[in-house]
Design an enzyme around this catalytic site. Structure first.
Site, short mmCIF file in Angstrom:
data_model
loop_
_atom_site.label_atom_id
_atom_site.label_comp_id
_atom_site.label_asym_id
_atom_site.label_seq_id
_atom_site.Cartn_x
_atom_site.Cartn_y
_atom_site.Cartn_z
N CYS A 188 -13.61 2.78 29.31
CA CYS A 188 -12.78 3.88 28.81
C CYS A 188 -13.41 4.62 27.62
O CYS A 188 -13.29 5.84 27.51
CB CYS A 188 -11.38 3.39 28.45
SG CYS A 188 -11.33 2.05 27.24
N ASP B 215 -6.32 10.77 29.02
CA ASP B 215 -6.41 9.33 29.24
C ASP B 215 -7.39 9.01 30.36
O ASP B 215 -7.22 9.45 31.49
CB ASP B 215 -5.02 8.79 29.59
CG ASP B 215 -4.94 7.28 29.54
OD1 ASP B 215 -6.00 6.63 29.53
OD2 ASP B 215 -3.82 6.75 29.52
N HIS C 66 -7.83 6.05 31.64
CA HIS C 66 -7.40 4.84 32.34
C HIS C 66 -6.73 5.15 33.66
O HIS C 66 -5.56 4.84 33.90
CB HIS C 66 -6.45 4.02 31.46
CG HIS C 66 -7.06 3.55 30.19
ND1 HIS C 66 -7.08 4.33 29.05
CD2 HIS C 66 -7.69 2.40 29.87
CE1 HIS C 66 -7.69 3.67 28.07
NE2 HIS C 66 -8.07 2.50 28.55
#
Length: 463
Positions: free
Chosen positions: A110, A352, A354
């Site tokens: 990430c 994000d 993820h």
């Protein structure tokens, strides 16, 4: 023979974990991100207001979704601007990463993805300018939970079957959107540059700024595929990746990484002064730079507190994200890395990484772009931010840097509560202060978490 058997077990184990992460990070949570009607929203130096002048609706009531006609103001412009930023997330089923059998970065990559996003924003500024918007930004729809979860489950079964049979499952490629009406020559050229920028971050060995290249460069600092990377380490990896890039357009830009929270002006000016190819700035975007200079991405690893974020730095972070030359922050919350791009009130707006998506072959001229843009911004309270982060700025020329340094010096003036600035700007070279300019190898205490998946999609509403 025993070694061969062990290798096969490791490969099978790697495929199983990749398949499991594919399911875990393919959940598209249909949560709604709330935005206030009455507070301005800042996105990488641009300010948006959602309230209409004659709006008499209650300030704290829930409005309809953004797609409804009742919501006006700057909403669509904000959505188009946010969605036009390059979104780089976990991917699966790409070629094995250097020195490993990993075919996915789910659960550990990430911070590398957040680093790619901040560099992608710098390249958008450098080549296309801050006012550029993707023409198809408003056509993207939020991801649907049921559809994506079912798809992930099917991919899990297919991958496991392929592992047993010794075959690799083929990822389904999304379809290209309808072309619509013919573009003007300038729009066509900008879209070509847009695709070129995205292709530099492709998930294959040949992509100059892709995860394969970043992992390979990380190996020189003792990192391996599957390790966790901190925002400071990623900053140095990005610098090396850009320095060693061979594309002519990438020769027109360099990365400077601050040492010990200090930016040395002479070192930045030296980075600007390197001789480059004349087509380093293809758009000629009024850069004010001579043909013999290049733009500089300034990355500043900082720590905004001790074990937890110091709340006194809230106004500092807001001020930074309000600057037109800010390219965002590689940060996140403890054990999860995000790419911060703006704020509203005391909440940070972020992209994000993820979210696990299928590998896209960017070597084709018409590869689909939808999965590289996020239609749904997310927010989190500043108080949840991890103190370790890397702040980024884009400087297009020496004159521009002098302006940046002057403005930042005012922001960095410590208040009565802030005893120490987040970073400092010093005249001269780092070597003048007898500091080592070796690549920092110390990992900051900021890691991603393979156990938690962040919500990366969904509508957002106005309050």
């Amino acid at each position: 023979m025993e070694t061969k058997g062990t290798d096969e077990v490791e490969i099978l184990k790697s495929k199983f974990m990749s398949a499991w992460h594919s399911v875990k990070y393919s959940w598209a949570l249909k949560s709604k991100t709330a935005f206030s009607r009455n507070s301005p929203v800042f996105l990488l130096g641009k300010c948006y207001h959602f309230k209409v002048v004659d709006d008499e609706s209650p300030t704290e009531s829930t409005a309809e979704a953004l797609d409804d006609d009742v919501v006006t103001g700057n909403v669509d412009e904000f959505r188009k601007d946010f969605t036009s930023r390059v979104w780089l997330t976990y991917r699966e089923e790409f070629p094995a990463l250097p020195g490993s059998s990993f075919t996915s970065d789910c659960g550990w990559g990430c911070t590398l993805r957040a680093g790619q996003m901040i560099l992608a924003q710098a390249l958008l500024l450098h080549i296309l300018g801050r006012d550029w918007k993707w023409s198809e930004a408003l056509t993207l729809e939020p991801l649907d939970t049921e559809t994506w979860t079912s798809s992930a489950a099917r991919r899990l079964v297919a991958t496991l079957e392929a592992s047993i049979q010794g075959e690799r499952a083929q990822a389904t490629q999304p379809l290209c959107p309808a072309q619509g009406r013919a573009e003007e020559a300038d729009s066509y050229l900008k879209e070509t540059y847009h695709r070129t920028i995205v292709s530099w971050f492709g998930d294959g060995p040949s992509a100059q700024l892709g995860i394969h290249r970043l992992v390979q460069l990380g190996m020189t600092s003792g990192k391996q595929a599957g390790d966790w990377y901190g925002p400071a380490v990623v900053a140095h990896i990005l610098r090396k990746a850009v320095d060693e890039a061979v594309d002519a357009m990438l020769k027109g830009i360099s990365v400077y990484v601050a040492q010990d929270c200090t930016v040395y002006s002479a070192d930045v000016i030296d980075s600007h002064s390197a001789r480059t190819e004349s087509h380093g700035d293809p758009q000629g975007l009024d850069s004010g730079a001579s043909p013999d200079s290049r733009a500089v991405v300034i990355l500043i690893p900082v720590r905004l507190g001790g074990e937890k974020i110091n709340p006194e730095y809230l106004n500092f972070v807001k001020s930074i994200l309000s600057l037109e030359y800010c390219i965002g922050i590689i940060g996140g919350k403890p054990k999860q890395a995000y790419y911060f791009v703006g704020f509203q009130d005391d909440s940070l707006i972020y992209m994000d990484p993820h979210y696990c998506q299928s590998f896209v072959d960017v070597s084709t001229s018409d590869f689909p772009l939808q999965s590289f843009h996020c239609p749904s911004p997310k927010k989190m309270s500043f108080s949840k931010m991890d103190p370790s982060c890397t702040i980024g700025f884009y400087s297009k020329s020496v004159e521009h840097f002098e302006k940046i340094a002057n403005e930042l010096s005012k922001i960095l003036q410590p208040s009565s509560k802030e005893k120490y600035p987040a970073f400092t700007i010093m005249k001269g070279h780092g070597k003048d202060y007898e500091l080592s300019i070796a690549v920092e190898k110390r990992e900051w205490p900021f890691i991603s978490d393979a156990r938690k998946a962040g919500a990366t999609s969904g509508d957002f509403v106005l309050l």
